[in-house]
Design an enzyme around this catalytic site. Structure first.
Site, PDB file in Angstrom:
ATOM      1  N   CYS A 231       0.879  -1.189   0.000  1.00 31.94           N
ATOM      2  CA  CYS A 231       0.000   0.000   0.000  1.00 31.94           C
ATOM      3  C   CYS A 231       0.906   1.225   0.000  1.00 31.94           C
ATOM      4  O   CYS A 231       0.907   2.014   0.944  1.00 31.94           O
ATOM      5  CB  CYS A 231      -0.901   0.023   1.230  1.00 31.94           C
ATOM      6  SG  CYS A 231      -1.806  -1.505   1.552  1.00 31.94           S
ATOM      7  N   GLY A 236       6.335   7.563   1.022  1.00 34.69           N
ATOM      8  CA  GLY A 236       7.237   7.995   2.094  1.00 34.69           C
ATOM      9  C   GLY A 236       8.021   6.837   2.702  1.00 34.69           C
ATOM     10  O   GLY A 236       9.239   6.901   2.860  1.00 34.69           O
ATOM     11  N   ASP A 255       0.044   0.029  -5.407  1.00 41.35           N
ATOM     12  CA  ASP A 255      -1.088   0.807  -4.893  1.00 41.35           C
ATOM     13  C   ASP A 255      -2.234   0.703  -5.880  1.00 41.35           C
ATOM     14  O   ASP A 255      -2.030   0.383  -7.057  1.00 41.35           O
ATOM     15  CB  ASP A 255      -0.709   2.273  -4.683  1.00 41.35           C
ATOM     16  CG  ASP A 255      -1.603   2.941  -3.632  1.00 41.35           C
ATOM     17  OD1 ASP A 255      -1.251   2.894  -2.441  1.00 41.35           O
ATOM     18  OD2 ASP A 255      -2.663   3.471  -4.005  1.00 41.35           O
ATOM     19  N   ASP A 300       0.949  -1.264   4.836  1.00 44.11           N
ATOM     20  CA  ASP A 300       0.710   0.005   5.541  1.00 44.11           C
ATOM     21  C   ASP A 300      -0.760   0.329   5.290  1.00 44.11           C
ATOM     22  O   ASP A 300      -1.102   1.065   4.373  1.00 44.11           O
ATOM     23  CB  ASP A 300       1.656   1.072   4.972  1.00 44.11           C
ATOM     24  CG  ASP A 300       1.499   2.410   5.662  1.00 44.11           C
ATOM     25  OD1 ASP A 300       0.991   2.444   6.792  1.00 44.11           O
ATOM     26  OD2 ASP A 300       1.873   3.437   5.054  1.00 44.11           O
ATOM     27  N   CYS A 353      -1.634   4.150  11.068  1.00 50.78           N
ATOM     28  CA  CYS A 353      -1.422   5.374  11.844  1.00 50.78           C
ATOM     29  C   CYS A 353      -2.674   5.634  12.683  1.00 50.78           C
ATOM     30  O   CYS A 353      -3.228   6.719  12.709  1.00 50.78           O
ATOM     31  CB  CYS A 353      -1.072   6.568  10.949  1.00 50.78           C
ATOM     32  SG  CYS A 353      -2.242   6.873   9.630  1.00 50.78           S
TER      33      CYS A 353
END
Length: 402
Positions: A231, A236, A255, A300, A353
């Site tokens: 992903c 980053g 992605d 991620d 996150c």
């Protein structure tokens, strides 16, 4: 502080787009800040920080100002008055501020601050969810998530050392400090625009929060490996992985959005990184071709983003309970599907996150009990809480395939 009309109006215009037209705050500000070439860094800083502050405290300020959505211009000026008063800034003698009841603001602030959902300026349902998932920890975490985020850089070790970047920025009077336990990180002592610096243009660093830098560290990529970032987004973490691999081996960056991978390629060129291959996930075949091929796989996962509310405060107004249930379902599907790309003896890192256990350790526990996870063993996990780290909230879980 003396308020300047064109800067205040720019902030009000931005708030209108964010609140009433549901536009993304970062995109709105990117456009607003291009409006006047004469604005210096202090002017742009005022617009951005004021706008973000009012977005962050929308519920509290609206309650104090006694205004309801949708906010007309008069309402937005009333909320701006609340911001000024609470920050000790004198209200200018402009017609826009004629009807603003400044005297009652501090009293109402003290009164409303006794209730957590108003004090921390969050929707009722989010407050209830936080308590349900985190119990007594919720108080500390939501308070930490309302503080302004630091600007943290990640030095691209393919092109420069931490010391070299520090020196280059110091020459521009941009002071930085290292962060213990984060070998590639530098924290700005004061917020400033680092994107115009030569060091950034030369690919010496990226802006990446300290917690986010821990993901590649947990993955522990080595030169010569084949790593799959399933992903990748705009990349980053992909760039961090590639730099730790010293440009040797292969990073397959995947992605569902082609435009994000295009941005990743652009960033990789600037970073001097050439071991990344991008693949758009436009059919199940793309995953099928890589089944059992990855030394290490990073998922991620898309998540609520609760851990990064400090930098994206508008997220809390756009989220809904339904969205959270949908995102958890997506996480389940990604773990089931993308974990197949790990080869026997390889490793899988699942990261979000978010600070909600239901998106994090509970997803890992459930995965290990399903057929799709039967070949995996739990190795370790790291839960990064904003109140403890001072950085973004993250979860990183490491699994090994037998």
């Amino acid at each position: 502080m003396r308020l300047h009309r064109n800067l205040v109006f720019a902030a009000i215009d931005s708030l209108h787009l964010i609140f009433n037209e549901q536009k993304q705050a970062d995109k709105v500000l990117r456009n607003t800040l291009k409006r006047d070439k004469r604005w210096g860094s202090r002017d742009r800083g005022f617009i951005a920080e004021t706008t973000y502050d009012i977005v962050r405290w929308k519920r509290l300020y609206a309650e104090i100002a006694e205004v309801k959505e949708p906010f007309d211009r008069g309402n937005l000026f009333r909320m701006f008055t609340v911001w000024c008063t609470l920050n000790g800034i004198k209200i200018p003698d402009w017609p826009q501020f004629e009807d603003t009841p400044t005297r009652r603001i501090k009293g109402r602030f003290d009164e409303l601050s006794k209730t957590r959902k108003l004090r921390e300026s969050i929707p009722d349902w989010l407050d209830e969810l936080g308590v349900k998932e985190l119990g007594k920890k919720w108080d500390k975490e939501i308070a930490a998530l309302n503080k302004q985020a630091d600007v943290v850089l990640r030095v691209n070790t393919i092109k420069a050392t931490v010391q070299e970047v520090q020196n280059e920025l110091s020459d521009l009077e941009i002071a930085t400090e290292t962060i213990k336990g984060y070998p590639q990180a530098l924290k700005l002592k004061e917020r400033t625009n680092v994107f115009t610096s030569d060091a950034f243009k030369k690919g010496f660093f990226e802006v990446q929060d300290a917690s986010s830098q821990k993901v590649a560290k947990m993955l522990d990529p080595k030169p010569g490996m084949r790593i799959i970032d399933a992903c990748a987004g705009a990349g980053g973490k992909t760039l961090h992985i590639a730099s730790l691999m010293e440009n040797k081996g292969q990073v397959v960056a995947m992605d569902i959005y082609d435009n994000k991978l295009t941005e990743l390629k652009r960033r990789a060129r600037r970073n001097g990184i050439h071991n990344i291959e991008t693949r758009v996930i436009d059919s199940p075949k793309v995953i099928k071709k890589l089944v059992g091929k990855g030394d290490k796989v990073l998922i991620d996962a898309p998540c609520t983003g609760l851990g990064v509310l400090r930098r994206n405060p508008d997220t809390k107004w756009k989220m809904s309970p339904d969205f959270i249930e949908e995102i958890k379902q997506t996480q389940i599907e990604l773990l089931n599907s993308y974990s197949r790309m790990v080869k026997p003896g390889g490793e899988l890192v699942y990261a979000t996150c978010s600070i909600l256990p239901s998106e994090n350790e509970n997803q890992i526990k459930a995965f290990l009990k399903r057929d799709e996870g039967k070949d995996f063993t739990f190795v370790r996990e790291e839960k990064i809480l904003p109140s403890q780290s001072g950085f973004d909230g993250f979860y990183i879980g490491l699994l090994k395939k037998n």
